[in-house]
Motif scaffolding. Structure first.
Motif, PDB file in Angstrom:
ATOM      1  N   HIS A 235      46.370  -2.182   7.560  1.00  0.00           N
ATOM      2  CA  HIS A 235      46.122  -0.925   8.273  1.00  0.00           C
ATOM      3  C   HIS A 235      44.610  -0.817   8.455  1.00  0.00           C
ATOM      4  O   HIS A 235      43.929  -0.167   7.662  1.00  0.00           O
ATOM      5  CB  HIS A 235      46.676   0.251   7.452  1.00  0.00           C
ATOM      6  CG  HIS A 235      46.562   1.570   8.148  1.00  0.00           C
ATOM      7  ND1 HIS A 235      45.512   2.432   7.964  1.00  0.00           N
ATOM      8  CD2 HIS A 235      47.373   2.194   9.045  1.00  0.00           C
ATOM      9  CE1 HIS A 235      45.665   3.520   8.693  1.00  0.00           C
ATOM     10  NE2 HIS A 235      46.800   3.400   9.346  1.00  0.00           N
ATOM     11  N   PRO A 236      44.035  -1.502   9.475  1.00  0.00           N
ATOM     12  CA  PRO A 236      42.574  -1.529   9.629  1.00  0.00           C
ATOM     13  C   PRO A 236      41.988  -0.123   9.713  1.00  0.00           C
ATOM     14  O   PRO A 236      42.489   0.727  10.463  1.00  0.00           O
ATOM     15  CB  PRO A 236      42.368  -2.301  10.944  1.00  0.00           C
ATOM     16  CG  PRO A 236      43.614  -3.114  11.101  1.00  0.00           C
ATOM     17  CD  PRO A 236      44.713  -2.278  10.520  1.00  0.00           C
ATOM     18  N   ASN A 237      40.954   0.124   8.935  1.00  0.00           N
ATOM     19  CA  ASN A 237      40.286   1.418   8.941  1.00  0.00           C
ATOM     20  C   ASN A 237      38.950   1.372   9.663  1.00  0.00           C
ATOM     21  O   ASN A 237      38.645   2.247  10.466  1.00  0.00           O
ATOM     22  CB  ASN A 237      40.071   1.905   7.508  1.00  0.00           C
ATOM     23  CG  ASN A 237      41.356   2.315   6.830  1.00  0.00           C
ATOM     24  OD1 ASN A 237      42.300   2.735   7.496  1.00  0.00           O
ATOM     25  ND2 ASN A 237      41.413   2.181   5.521  1.00  0.00           N
ATOM     26  N   TYR A 238      38.127   0.368   9.354  1.00  0.00           N
ATOM     27  CA  TYR A 238      36.819   0.250   9.977  1.00  0.00           C
ATOM     28  C   TYR A 238      36.483  -1.220  10.184  1.00  0.00           C
ATOM     29  O   TYR A 238      36.764  -2.064   9.324  1.00  0.00           O
ATOM     30  CB  TYR A 238      35.720   0.869   9.097  1.00  0.00           C
ATOM     31  CG  TYR A 238      35.853   2.354   8.886  1.00  0.00           C
ATOM     32  CD1 TYR A 238      35.304   3.252   9.799  1.00  0.00           C
ATOM     33  CD2 TYR A 238      36.523   2.864   7.778  1.00  0.00           C
ATOM     34  CE1 TYR A 238      35.421   4.617   9.610  1.00  0.00           C
ATOM     35  CE2 TYR A 238      36.636   4.230   7.583  1.00  0.00           C
ATOM     36  CZ  TYR A 238      36.090   5.097   8.500  1.00  0.00           C
ATOM     37  OH  TYR A 238      36.204   6.448   8.313  1.00  0.00           O
ATOM     38  N   ALA A 239      35.863  -1.513  11.319  1.00  0.00           N
ATOM     39  CA  ALA A 239      35.305  -2.837  11.593  1.00  0.00           C
ATOM     40  C   ALA A 239      34.232  -2.625  12.657  1.00  0.00           C
ATOM     41  O   ALA A 239      34.501  -2.714  13.857  1.00  0.00           O
ATOM     42  CB  ALA A 239      36.379  -3.802  12.078  1.00  0.00           C
ATOM     43  N   TYR A 240      33.018  -2.291  12.219  1.00  0.00           N
ATOM     44  CA  TYR A 240      31.986  -1.929  13.188  1.00  0.00           C
ATOM     45  C   TYR A 240      30.621  -2.484  12.784  1.00  0.00           C
ATOM     46  O   TYR A 240      30.385  -2.847  11.627  1.00  0.00           O
ATOM     47  CB  TYR A 240      31.899  -0.415  13.371  1.00  0.00           C
ATOM     48  CG  TYR A 240      31.430   0.372  12.167  1.00  0.00           C
ATOM     49  CD1 TYR A 240      30.074   0.492  11.857  1.00  0.00           C
ATOM     50  CD2 TYR A 240      32.336   1.021  11.339  1.00  0.00           C
ATOM     51  CE1 TYR A 240      29.649   1.228  10.759  1.00  0.00           C
ATOM     52  CE2 TYR A 240      31.925   1.751  10.249  1.00  0.00           C
ATOM     53  CZ  TYR A 240      30.572   1.855   9.963  1.00  0.00           C
ATOM     54  OH  TYR A 240      30.154   2.579   8.871  1.00  0.00           O
ATOM     55  N   ALA A 241      29.751  -2.542  13.783  1.00  0.00           N
ATOM     56  CA  ALA A 241      28.350  -2.922  13.582  1.00  0.00           C
ATOM     57  C   ALA A 241      27.483  -1.791  14.116  1.00  0.00           C
ATOM     58  O   ALA A 241      27.781  -1.215  15.170  1.00  0.00           O
ATOM     59  CB  ALA A 241      28.042  -4.221  14.314  1.00  0.00           C
ATOM     60  N   GLN A 242      26.414  -1.494  13.385  1.00  0.00           N
ATOM     61  CA  GLN A 242      25.518  -0.418  13.775  1.00  0.00           C
ATOM     62  C   GLN A 242      24.079  -0.893  13.640  1.00  0.00           C
ATOM     63  O   GLN A 242      23.669  -1.405  12.604  1.00  0.00           O
ATOM     64  CB  GLN A 242      25.753   0.818  12.896  1.00  0.00           C
ATOM     65  CG  GLN A 242      24.955   2.041  13.321  1.00  0.00           C
ATOM     66  CD  GLN A 242      25.234   3.251  12.435  1.00  0.00           C
ATOM     67  OE1 GLN A 242      25.937   3.137  11.435  1.00  0.00           O
ATOM     68  NE2 GLN A 242      24.677   4.389  12.784  1.00  0.00           N
ATOM     69  N   LEU A 243      23.310  -0.728  14.707  1.00  0.00           N
ATOM     70  CA  LEU A 243      21.894  -1.083  14.714  1.00  0.00           C
ATOM     71  C   LEU A 243      21.118   0.115  15.222  1.00  0.00           C
ATOM     72  O   LEU A 243      21.256   0.503  16.385  1.00  0.00           O
ATOM     73  CB  LEU A 243      21.645  -2.299  15.605  1.00  0.00           C
ATOM     74  CG  LEU A 243      20.202  -2.801  15.693  1.00  0.00           C
ATOM     75  CD1 LEU A 243      19.676  -3.201  14.315  1.00  0.00           C
ATOM     76  CD2 LEU A 243      20.092  -3.959  16.664  1.00  0.00           C
ATOM     77  N   GLY A 244      20.327   0.723  14.345  1.00  0.00           N
ATOM     78  CA  GLY A 244      19.655   1.954  14.720  1.00  0.00           C
ATOM     79  C   GLY A 244      20.674   3.023  15.065  1.00  0.00           C
ATOM     80  O   GLY A 244      21.600   3.293  14.313  1.00  0.00           O
ATOM     81  N   GLY A 245      20.525   3.618  16.248  1.00  0.00           N
ATOM     82  CA  GLY A 245      21.454   4.660  16.674  1.00  0.00           C
ATOM     83  C   GLY A 245      22.574   4.160  17.560  1.00  0.00           C
ATOM     84  O   GLY A 245      23.327   4.964  18.117  1.00  0.00           O
ATOM     85  N   VAL A 246      22.724   2.841  17.687  1.00  0.00           N
ATOM     86  CA  VAL A 246      23.765   2.258  18.542  1.00  0.00           C
ATOM     87  C   VAL A 246      24.874   1.682  17.671  1.00  0.00           C
ATOM     88  O   VAL A 246      24.607   0.945  16.712  1.00  0.00           O
ATOM     89  CB  VAL A 246      23.180   1.158  19.444  1.00  0.00           C
ATOM     90  CG1 VAL A 246      24.271   0.537  20.299  1.00  0.00           C
ATOM     91  CG2 VAL A 246      22.081   1.732  20.333  1.00  0.00           C
ATOM     92  N   LEU A 247      26.114   2.020  17.998  1.00  0.00           N
ATOM     93  CA  LEU A 247      27.263   1.574  17.223  1.00  0.00           C
ATOM     94  C   LEU A 247      28.315   0.992  18.157  1.00  0.00           C
ATOM     95  O   LEU A 247      28.540   1.503  19.260  1.00  0.00           O
ATOM     96  CB  LEU A 247      27.860   2.739  16.432  1.00  0.00           C
ATOM     97  CG  LEU A 247      29.137   2.467  15.625  1.00  0.00           C
ATOM     98  CD1 LEU A 247      29.129   3.251  14.329  1.00  0.00           C
ATOM     99  CD2 LEU A 247      30.387   2.836  16.434  1.00  0.00           C
ATOM    100  N   ALA A 248      28.971  -0.072  17.699  1.00  0.00           N
ATOM    101  CA  ALA A 248      30.086  -0.651  18.443  1.00  0.00           C
ATOM    102  C   ALA A 248      31.100  -1.195  17.453  1.00  0.00           C
ATOM    103  O   ALA A 248      30.725  -1.798  16.448  1.00  0.00           O
ATOM    104  CB  ALA A 248      29.602  -1.762  19.373  1.00  0.00           C
ATOM    105  N   GLY A 249      32.388  -0.964  17.732  1.00  0.00           N
ATOM    106  CA  GLY A 249      33.429  -1.480  16.857  1.00  0.00           C
ATOM    107  C   GLY A 249      34.568  -0.498  16.708  1.00  0.00           C
ATOM    108  O   GLY A 249      34.729   0.440  17.493  1.00  0.00           O
ATOM    109  N   PHE A 250      35.357  -0.702  15.656  1.00  0.00           N
ATOM    110  CA  PHE A 250      36.539   0.117  15.375  1.00  0.00           C
ATOM    111  C   PHE A 250      36.192   1.098  14.268  1.00  0.00           C
ATOM    112  O   PHE A 250      35.854   0.707  13.141  1.00  0.00           O
ATOM    113  CB  PHE A 250      37.689  -0.792  14.947  1.00  0.00           C
ATOM    114  CG  PHE A 250      38.996  -0.077  14.764  1.00  0.00           C
ATOM    115  CD1 PHE A 250      39.747   0.324  15.853  1.00  0.00           C
ATOM    116  CD2 PHE A 250      39.482   0.191  13.494  1.00  0.00           C
ATOM    117  CE1 PHE A 250      40.963   0.978  15.685  1.00  0.00           C
ATOM    118  CE2 PHE A 250      40.693   0.846  13.319  1.00  0.00           C
ATOM    119  CZ  PHE A 250      41.431   1.239  14.421  1.00  0.00           C
ATOM    120  N   THR A 251      36.246   2.401  14.583  1.00  0.00           N
ATOM    121  CA  THR A 251      35.838   3.412  13.619  1.00  0.00           C
ATOM    122  C   THR A 251      36.459   4.755  13.991  1.00  0.00           C
ATOM    123  O   THR A 251      37.273   4.847  14.908  1.00  0.00           O
ATOM    124  CB  THR A 251      34.296   3.521  13.578  1.00  0.00           C
ATOM    125  OG1 THR A 251      33.900   4.474  12.580  1.00  0.00           O
ATOM    126  CG2 THR A 251      33.738   3.956  14.916  1.00  0.00           C
TER     127      THR A 251
END
Length: 451
Positions: free
Chosen positions: A183-199
């Motif tokens: 049951h995926p909950n989170y899979a994301y990358a964040q650099l500074g104020g930019v975020l991409a992924g599953f959240t």
């Protein structure tokens, strides 16, 4: 021939002798006036920086509610803020400036319900049987036991020329039934104020979730995780009152009855959110715009309607012992985002004229947490949700959901860090389009250890 002194014959040697004499005199004076060289104070080496200090992370000003699901710790923060800048449990990858943490949460839940529910391990009020449905007359109690809310996580933090960096992957095994499955909950990358992924959706607010032992939570809670691309901008640099603006494009997903046709998504969902936070708590206002559509299975015909709404949420800390959490959301075509209606085809449906209509809804919840002692606390929660879908009965069917209520009260003990044991009582009410209704109660025991 006139004789001369040694110093006159050898000027360099004389200068060296004079320098040595001067140094001996200075050493004698220092020895007489101060401590000996052996006892002289040495400069102390500077204390090593904690991981959070080295990464220049800021401490979040509001309280950690220590939710059983740990979502506050997992959720991305616009400025990479943390509740504890010492970052307990993180270790540095050798020869790098990257810190890593492996987390594990082992959770077991035992439940006893007055009726058989559509989601045995979750208390989803919209699945409570109403009169005329199977299992409305349950012969007795129904029990379950599961460890599927357990989770594992891998988190990486570092510092780059473009700002702080964070990578997170976490999955639980939570299912509506006692079986195990990812049951995926989170899979994301964040650099500074930019975020991409599953959240978490930008439309949601994890810091306003009541601390229920039930994995599902109140019926009107905005709880959904999606593929997200988000930019966050800090509006205020005041540490006591921080403000942010979030702009996001998110994974679409039209939830419509199968009888209406195949779901059709023209555009990503768009979300804008404003947030203010400080030691008092936080307040968040989010707006959502989406296109909900269908495609006919046997023709090229398609229809699309506008989904639009808002979600106002917040938490207020009366003290470190008392916290009020609340949220209200409303609009049309938002069923996919709320607990009781998510994934259950309540975004839009066909009316009697054969036209697709976005379903209006309004929901609200409130929760109060009270700490009896430093290790014992209780949370009381109530939620209400209503859909205006009576004129869509032909498409949705008469026994489909129209209104629900949710209430819970628990007692939770946390005798040491990472250990949780608690009991919770729950009550739910479900009302169908044809006005038939049903109720259910549940008792739950939860045990958890988290690292």
């Amino acid at each position: 021939m006139t004789s001369s002194t040694p110093s006159q014959q050898f000027p360099v040697r004389g200068a060296a002798i004079a320098l040595m004499a001067t140094l001996l005199t200075l050493a004698r004076d220092v020895r007489a006036q101060g401590p000996s060289s052996e006892g002289a104070a040495q400069p102390e080496p500077s204390a090593p920086l904690s991981p959070g200090e080295e990464l220049a992370l800021m401490e979040l000003p509001f309280l950690d509610l220590m939710l059983p699901s740990n979502t506050q710790a997992f959720a991305p923060r616009p400025d990479h803020g943390v509740f504890d800048t010492t970052l307990p449990g993180y270790f540095r990858i050798p020869t790098t400036k990257v810190f890593l943490k492996l987390g594990i949460g082992a959770t077991t839940a035992f439940t006893v319900s007055s009726k058989r529910l559509g989601t045995p391990t979750w208390f989803t009020t919209s699945t409570i049987p109403v009169r005329g449905q199977p299992f409305f007359h349950s012969p007795g109690a129904h029990s379950t036991a599961t460890a599927n809310p357990s989770d594992i996580s891998l988190e990486m933090r570092g510092k780059t020329q473009l700002g702080p960096m964070k990578l997170l992957f976490t999955t639980s095994f939570a299912q509506g039934k006692p079986t195990f499955g990812f049951h995926p909950n989170y899979a994301y990358a964040q650099l500074g104020g930019v975020l991409a992924g599953f959240t978490d959706s930008t439309f949601a607010d994890v810091d306003a979730y009541p601390s229920t032992l039930d994995f599902e939570g109140p019926n009107a809670l905005v709880f959904t995780k999606r593929a997200v691309a988000r930019y966050s901008h800090r509006l205020s640099h005041d540490k006591q009152r921080r403000m942010f603006l979030h702009v996001a494009l998110e994974q679409p997903g039209s939830n419509v009855p199968t009888s209406a046709g195949e779901p059709r998504d023209m555009l990503p969902d768009g979300v804008v959110a404003w947030r203010s936070e400080g030691g008092w708590g936080h307040l968040q206002l989010a707006g959502l715009v989406r296109a909900v559509g269908i495609q006919s299975k046997d023709s090229k015909a398609s229809q699309t309607v506008l989904g639009i709404g808002g979600n106002l949420t917040g938490a207020y800390h009366f003290s470190r012992k008392h916290t009020l959490l609340a949220g209200i959301s409303g609009g049309q075509g938002l069923g996919a985002y709320l607990n009781d209606t998510g994934g259950a085809q309540y975004d839009a449906a066909m009316n009697a004229a054969g036209s697709l209509k976005a379903i209006p809804l309004l929901g609200a919840y409130a929760g109060v947490t009270y700490a009896w002692t430093h290790m014992l606390s209780s949370t009381a929660t109530y939620g209400w949700l209503n859909l205006w879908d009576r004129d869509l009965e032909a498409s949705l069917e008469a026994k489909r959901f129209r209104r629900s209520q949710y209430a819970s009260l628990n007692l939770v003990a946390k005798p040491m860090k990472g250990v949780l044991a608690g009991v919770e009582g729950l009550w739910g009410y479900n009302r169908a389009i044809d006005s038939q209704s049903g109720q259910a109660v549940r008792g739950q025991l939860t045990l958890q250890y988290r690292y």
